[in-house]
Design an enzyme around this catalytic site. Structure first.
Site, PDB file in Angstrom:
ATOM      1  N   GLY A 183       0.782  -1.227   0.000  1.00  9.38           N
ATOM      2  CA  GLY A 183       0.000   0.000   0.000  1.00  9.38           C
ATOM      3  C   GLY A 183       0.810   1.270   0.000  1.00  9.38           C
ATOM      4  O   GLY A 183       2.000   1.291   0.269  1.00  9.38           O
ATOM      5  N   CYS A 184       0.119   2.384  -0.303  1.00  8.42           N
ATOM      6  CA  CYS A 184       0.732   3.701  -0.212  1.00  8.42           C
ATOM      7  C   CYS A 184       1.120   3.934   1.242  1.00  8.42           C
ATOM      8  O   CYS A 184       0.346   3.701   2.150  1.00  8.42           O
ATOM      9  CB  CYS A 184      -0.257   4.778  -0.652  1.00  8.42           C
ATOM     10  SG  CYS A 184      -0.910   4.540  -2.297  1.00  8.42           S
ATOM     11  N   GLY A 185       2.314   4.426   1.482  1.00  8.82           N
ATOM     12  CA  GLY A 185       2.749   4.635   2.849  1.00  8.82           C
ATOM     13  C   GLY A 185       3.046   3.330   3.561  1.00  8.82           C
ATOM     14  O   GLY A 185       3.143   3.290   4.772  1.00  8.82           O
TER      15      GLY A 185
END
Length: 254
Positions: free
Chosen positions: A99-101
């Protein structure tokens, strides 16, 4: 945040003001030990913390939390549980997901997370799903300003009961789970809407709630589809432009 940028087009260059999505680290301190640091949008921190603990299988209900204190100055959520959690040091071993982050799940929890039975007689029309997705998209105020966040929401079939945005799709999901728990909403009579890609770690988080229908503007991964079929969970992707792709348990969509 508003900042000055240089916009380049086919007709020239212009200095203008633009808005970019805010980002901050959030550390969740569990019973005096640092559990995790998430990169997130600086809003709904209590909901994010509770949702993360629930979707990770660390708590079963809001009532498992004795106290939660949000320290905005240090970007930390201090959580005290009513009872010591089983699993000891193994809890603090993590999988950094796609995921993002960098989404995070705890590998030793995956097979231990209690899974609520999915409602077999829950039905919703394709027309209603498309209508809800349009309403869902209209609520994405931060995305319209920045183009830099994901959205997630719960709907009982009419309107959007819970809606959140975050730079990370995992965080957006945890925020709506946290708010739904605080409001004591009935997950099994909700559908979940999201703007982002559906991957296996997102599916584990969703499966924890007992929601039986998930719809997204984005695409699922092969592992997400396999899990949805294994669990008999209805998964629809690419819900936009008057169409959708249904990957599993299509009988719930009428």
């Amino acid at each position: 945040m508003e900042t000055e940028i240089l916009r380049i087009t086919g007709t020239g260059r212009t200095k203008i003001k633009d808005i970019v999505a805010d980002e901050q680290p959030l550390t969740i301190d569990l019973d005096g030990s640092e559990l995790v640091t998430l990169l997130c949008s600086p809003s709904d921190i209590k909901e994010l913390s509770i949702g993360f603990l629930y979707s990770s299988g660390i708590i079963r209900a809001v009532g498992d939390i004795g106290k939660i204190v949000i320290d905005g100055n240090n970007s930390t959520a201090y959580v005290k549980l009513k009872k010591k959690i089983a699993g000891g040091d193994m809890l603090f071993k993590r999988i950094y997901s796609s995921g993002c982050g960098r989404g995070i799940i705890f590998y030793n929890m995956l097979d231990k997370i209690p899974r609520k039975k999915l409602k077999k007689d829950f039905y919703i029309s394709a027309v209603k799903i498309m209508s809800l997705m349009k309403l869902f998209e209209k609520k994405s105020a931060v995305f319209k300003k920045t183009g830099g966040v994901h959205s997630a929401g719960f709907s009982p079939g009419k309107g959007i009961a819970v809606f959140k945005e975050d730079i990370g799709r995992h965080n957006a999901l945890d925020k709506i789970i946290g708010e739904a728990l605080i409001k004591n909403l009935d997950f099994e009579n909700m559908i979940m809407l999201t703007s982002g890609r559906l991957s296996s770690e997102i599916m584990f988080k969703i499966r924890r709630t007992g929601v039986s229908v998930i719809v997204s503007r984005g695409a699922p991964t092969d592992q997400a589809v396999k899990l949805a079929r294994e669990w008999d969970l209805t998964l629809a992707g690419f819900v936009r432009g008057g169409r959708m792709n249904v990957y599993s348990a299509e009988e719930r969509i009428i």
